[in-house]
Design a protein around this motif. Structure first.
Motif, PDB file in Angstrom:
ATOM      1  N   THR A 214       0.854  -1.181   0.000  1.00  0.00           N
ATOM      2  CA  THR A 214       0.000   0.000   0.000  1.00  0.00           C
ATOM      3  C   THR A 214       0.891   1.231   0.000  1.00  0.00           C
ATOM      4  O   THR A 214       2.120   1.136   0.121  1.00  0.00           O
ATOM      5  CB  THR A 214      -0.914  -0.007   1.245  1.00  0.00           C
ATOM      6  OG1 THR A 214      -1.823   1.082   1.157  1.00  0.00           O
ATOM      7  CG2 THR A 214      -0.114   0.105   2.522  1.00  0.00           C
ATOM      8  N   THR A 215       0.274   2.378  -0.183  1.00  0.00           N
ATOM      9  CA  THR A 215       1.049   3.619  -0.250  1.00  0.00           C
ATOM     10  C   THR A 215       1.836   3.811   1.047  1.00  0.00           C
ATOM     11  O   THR A 215       1.288   3.693   2.146  1.00  0.00           O
ATOM     12  CB  THR A 215       0.114   4.816  -0.470  1.00  0.00           C
ATOM     13  OG1 THR A 215      -0.640   4.605  -1.671  1.00  0.00           O
ATOM     14  CG2 THR A 215       0.903   6.110  -0.567  1.00  0.00           C
ATOM     15  N   PHE A 216       3.097   4.115   0.919  1.00  0.00           N
ATOM     16  CA  PHE A 216       3.964   4.262   2.082  1.00  0.00           C
ATOM     17  C   PHE A 216       5.056   5.259   1.744  1.00  0.00           C
ATOM     18  O   PHE A 216       5.489   5.353   0.589  1.00  0.00           O
ATOM     19  CB  PHE A 216       4.587   2.918   2.476  1.00  0.00           C
ATOM     20  CG  PHE A 216       5.212   2.938   3.852  1.00  0.00           C
ATOM     21  CD1 PHE A 216       4.441   2.831   4.981  1.00  0.00           C
ATOM     22  CD2 PHE A 216       6.588   3.086   3.992  1.00  0.00           C
ATOM     23  CE1 PHE A 216       5.009   2.853   6.241  1.00  0.00           C
ATOM     24  CE2 PHE A 216       7.161   3.104   5.245  1.00  0.00           C
ATOM     25  CZ  PHE A 216       6.368   2.988   6.385  1.00  0.00           C
ATOM     26  N   THR A 217       5.500   6.030   2.764  1.00  0.00           N
ATOM     27  CA  THR A 217       6.487   7.088   2.550  1.00  0.00           C
ATOM     28  C   THR A 217       7.720   6.835   3.398  1.00  0.00           C
ATOM     29  O   THR A 217       7.613   6.480   4.572  1.00  0.00           O
ATOM     30  CB  THR A 217       5.900   8.463   2.899  1.00  0.00           C
ATOM     31  OG1 THR A 217       4.742   8.707   2.099  1.00  0.00           O
ATOM     32  CG2 THR A 217       6.920   9.568   2.663  1.00  0.00           C
ATOM     33  N   ILE A 218       8.860   7.019   2.775  1.00  0.00           N
ATOM     34  CA  ILE A 218      10.142   7.002   3.482  1.00  0.00           C
ATOM     35  C   ILE A 218      10.671   8.422   3.494  1.00  0.00           C
ATOM     36  O   ILE A 218      10.872   9.045   2.442  1.00  0.00           O
ATOM     37  CB  ILE A 218      11.156   6.064   2.812  1.00  0.00           C
ATOM     38  CG1 ILE A 218      10.659   4.621   2.822  1.00  0.00           C
ATOM     39  CG2 ILE A 218      12.515   6.165   3.511  1.00  0.00           C
ATOM     40  CD1 ILE A 218      10.545   4.011   4.190  1.00  0.00           C
ATOM     41  N   GLY A 219      10.894   8.993   4.700  1.00  0.00           N
ATOM     42  CA  GLY A 219      11.499  10.307   4.797  1.00  0.00           C
ATOM     43  C   GLY A 219      13.001  10.207   4.629  1.00  0.00           C
ATOM     44  O   GLY A 219      13.628   9.276   5.135  1.00  0.00           O
ATOM     45  N   LEU A 220      13.568  11.147   3.890  1.00  0.00           N
ATOM     46  CA  LEU A 220      15.015  11.135   3.626  1.00  0.00           C
ATOM     47  C   LEU A 220      15.637  12.412   4.198  1.00  0.00           C
ATOM     48  O   LEU A 220      15.880  13.381   3.480  1.00  0.00           O
ATOM     49  CB  LEU A 220      15.266  11.038   2.131  1.00  0.00           C
ATOM     50  CG  LEU A 220      14.711   9.776   1.453  1.00  0.00           C
ATOM     51  CD1 LEU A 220      14.903   9.852  -0.060  1.00  0.00           C
ATOM     52  CD2 LEU A 220      15.392   8.532   2.015  1.00  0.00           C
ATOM     53  N   ALA A 224      19.704  19.005   7.418  1.00  0.00           N
ATOM     54  CA  ALA A 224      19.626  20.464   7.387  1.00  0.00           C
ATOM     55  C   ALA A 224      18.899  20.965   8.619  1.00  0.00           C
ATOM     56  O   ALA A 224      17.980  20.323   9.126  1.00  0.00           O
ATOM     57  CB  ALA A 224      18.898  20.917   6.123  1.00  0.00           C
ATOM     58  N   ALA A 225      19.309  22.133   9.094  1.00  0.00           N
ATOM     59  CA  ALA A 225      18.661  22.731  10.260  1.00  0.00           C
ATOM     60  C   ALA A 225      17.277  23.221   9.880  1.00  0.00           C
ATOM     61  O   ALA A 225      17.017  23.554   8.714  1.00  0.00           O
ATOM     62  CB  ALA A 225      19.503  23.879  10.789  1.00  0.00           C
ATOM     63  N   ALA A 226      16.398  23.271  10.894  1.00  0.00           N
ATOM     64  CA  ALA A 226      15.034  23.732  10.643  1.00  0.00           C
ATOM     65  C   ALA A 226      15.040  25.210  10.290  1.00  0.00           C
ATOM     66  O   ALA A 226      15.809  25.998  10.829  1.00  0.00           O
ATOM     67  CB  ALA A 226      14.182  23.488  11.882  1.00  0.00           C
ATOM     68  N   LEU A 227      14.155  25.562   9.326  1.00  0.00           N
ATOM     69  CA  LEU A 227      14.009  26.962   8.939  1.00  0.00           C
ATOM     70  C   LEU A 227      13.072  27.653   9.911  1.00  0.00           C
ATOM     71  O   LEU A 227      12.242  27.017  10.554  1.00  0.00           O
ATOM     72  CB  LEU A 227      13.450  27.052   7.516  1.00  0.00           C
ATOM     73  CG  LEU A 227      14.307  26.387   6.416  1.00  0.00           C
ATOM     74  CD1 LEU A 227      13.585  26.464   5.073  1.00  0.00           C
ATOM     75  CD2 LEU A 227      15.678  27.054   6.334  1.00  0.00           C
ATOM     76  N   ASP A 242      12.915  15.385  17.291  1.00  0.00           N
ATOM     77  CA  ASP A 242      13.898  14.631  16.501  1.00  0.00           C
ATOM     78  C   ASP A 242      14.393  15.526  15.371  1.00  0.00           C
ATOM     79  O   ASP A 242      13.659  15.846  14.422  1.00  0.00           O
ATOM     80  CB  ASP A 242      13.244  13.369  15.934  1.00  0.00           C
ATOM     81  CG  ASP A 242      14.253  12.428  15.305  1.00  0.00           C
ATOM     82  OD1 ASP A 242      15.393  12.871  15.023  1.00  0.00           O
ATOM     83  OD2 ASP A 242      13.908  11.246  15.077  1.00  0.00           O
ATOM     84  N   ALA A 243      15.661  15.956  15.461  1.00  0.00           N
ATOM     85  CA  ALA A 243      16.209  16.907  14.486  1.00  0.00           C
ATOM     86  C   ALA A 243      16.228  16.349  13.075  1.00  0.00           C
ATOM     87  O   ALA A 243      16.274  17.111  12.096  1.00  0.00           O
ATOM     88  CB  ALA A 243      17.627  17.320  14.909  1.00  0.00           C
ATOM     89  N   VAL A 248      12.587  17.714   6.649  1.00  0.00           N
ATOM     90  CA  VAL A 248      11.482  17.012   5.990  1.00  0.00           C
ATOM     91  C   VAL A 248      10.167  17.744   6.239  1.00  0.00           C
ATOM     92  O   VAL A 248       9.367  17.969   5.309  1.00  0.00           O
ATOM     93  CB  VAL A 248      11.398  15.563   6.506  1.00  0.00           C
ATOM     94  CG1 VAL A 248      10.190  14.853   5.927  1.00  0.00           C
ATOM     95  CG2 VAL A 248      12.677  14.804   6.173  1.00  0.00           C
ATOM     96  N   LEU A 249       9.906  18.141   7.475  1.00  0.00           N
ATOM     97  CA  LEU A 249       8.679  18.866   7.782  1.00  0.00           C
ATOM     98  C   LEU A 249       8.651  20.228   7.107  1.00  0.00           C
ATOM     99  O   LEU A 249       7.592  20.703   6.685  1.00  0.00           O
ATOM    100  CB  LEU A 249       8.536  19.017   9.314  1.00  0.00           C
ATOM    101  CG  LEU A 249       8.221  17.738  10.086  1.00  0.00           C
ATOM    102  CD1 LEU A 249       8.322  17.980  11.587  1.00  0.00           C
ATOM    103  CD2 LEU A 249       6.820  17.246   9.732  1.00  0.00           C
TER     104      LEU A 249
END
Length: 395
Positions: A214-220, A224-227, A242-243, A248-249
């Motif tokens: 089924t549809t699934f996502t892998i974050g890569l 990089a530091a958060a903006l 979690d840095a 990704v977010l």
């Protein structure tokens, strides 16, 4: 007596010398008779005097013997030791003080027992409440965690994750903290990405050769530091400890603003906007969101799990404090009960000691009273003997 006999002889001679004179004879006879009576009275008086002297002598001898006996008894009369009597009386006073102290201690502990017993009941009730609250919180937290685990591990996707060795990996929804009220909006924007797992290029290559059912996502994450998030943006309403997920977010939530009411989406300015209900307005469309039953509520449940974890920690501390309070109350009550038993025994022993000392002091007091009484009697007897001797001698 000799004079009486001489008178009689003269009278008899006179009577003989006057035989003829009758009158003189009668007179002489009367005189003789009177002389004889006087002689008899003198002899009787002499015998009485001799008897009186004998009686007086015997009385004096008896009194002398009585005086000797009284003096001997008086000399042999032993007075009780005043120091011993004083010591006994002092010991009795000390025993009375000791008994009073022990009785006061018994009364004090008896008065404390109900108070300590009440404190123990209160401590037990508080412990029971704390234990029940902690148990309820743990049960609720366990149920939520079980529900959360089924979100990711159930069905075919669970089997696939286990095959890839990803069944213990933490999904994104476990790592983020969403501002209260905006959970559905985050679900609507991220959708299946909410269950994404953090990975790298090697994992991406591996899952591409063995895709999930089924549809699934892998974050890569790229490290990089958060903006800095724009105020009022959806990204500003999502925090993550979690840095790895920061970049990704930033990408997945980029450019999405928020409005507090769905009606504002109709007149929202250019750009992408989302409301708390999850409806999404983009420059060229409006997506009305219906929650996905599979993942809906995971953020709220995760927040509740985190809150419950903190609550459980506090409840367990309260339970431990309640247990310590109960143990302290039990120990205090046991100590008081033991002290009461010891004090009762001490009071009983003090009572027995007081009784024994009182009996000894009473014996000594009675002995002193008997001595004083007998000594007084002997003194009176001796005075009576002396007076009687003096009287007998004078007579």
């Amino acid at each position: 007596r000799e004079r009486a006999e001489a008178d009689i002889a003269r009278q008899e001679a006179a009577a003989e010398s006057l035989p003829e004179d009758e009158k003189e004879e009668q007179i002489a006879g009367a005189q003789v008779t009177e002389a004889r009576r006087a002689l008899n009275e003198a002899e009787q008086g002499l015998r009485l005097a001799e008897a009186d002297r004998g009686h007086a002598q015997r009385a004096i001898e008896n009194l002398a013997g009585r005086r000797v006996r009284v003096e001997q008894e008086r000399a042999g009369l032993v007075a009780p030791d005043p120091a011993q009597l004083a010591a006994a009386q002092e010991g009795e006073a000390r025993a009375e003080d000791e008994l009073a102290i022990q009785q006061e201690r018994v009364a004090e502990l008896q008065a404390r027992i109900p108070e300590l017993d009440g404190a123990l009941r209160t401590a037990r009730e508080r412990l029971a409440v704390a234990h029940r609250q902690a148990t309820e919180a743990r049960a609720r937290c366990y149920a939520l965690k079980q529900l959360q685990s089924r979100v990711q591990q159930s069905g075919e996707i669970g089997d696939w994750l286990r095959q890839q060795g990803l069944d213990q990996a933490q999904p994104l929804w476990r790592a983020i903290q969403v501002e209260k009220g905006w959970e559905t909006a985050v679900e609507a924007v991220l959708r299946e990405r909410l269950s994404a797992l953090a990975g790298d290029s090697d994992l991406a290559g591996r899952v591409l050769t063995s895709p999930p059912p089924t549809t699934f996502t892998i974050g890569l994450p790229d490290g990089a530091a958060a903006l800095a998030a724009t105020a009022g943006s959806l990204r500003s309403r999502v925090a993550c400890a979690d840095a790895r997920w920061a970049g990704v977010l930033d990408e997945w939530l980029a450019g999405i603003g928020t409005v507090v009411a769905a009606a504002e989406l109709a007149t929202a300015p250019a750009g992408s906007w989302v409301c708390p209900e999850g409806h999404l307005r983009t420059p060229h469309g409006l997506t009305l969101y219906v929650p996905d039953a599979r993942i809906h509520g995971v953020i709220e449940r995760q927040r509740e799990i985190e809150e419950l974890d903190r609550l459980i920690e506090g409840r367990e501390m309260e339970e431990e404090a309640g247990r310590e309070a109960q143990e302290a109350a039990e120990q205090a009550l046991a100590t008081a009960q033991e002290g009461l038993a010891v004090s009762r025994r001490a009071a009983q022993e003090a009572q027995q000691r007081l009784h024994a000392i009182h009996v000894e002091a009473l014996k000594l007091t009675q002995a002193q009273a008997r001595f004083d009484e007998r000594a007084g009697q002997l003194a009176a007897d001796l005075e009576d003997v002396v007076q009687s001797e003096t009287k007998e001698r004078e007579e």
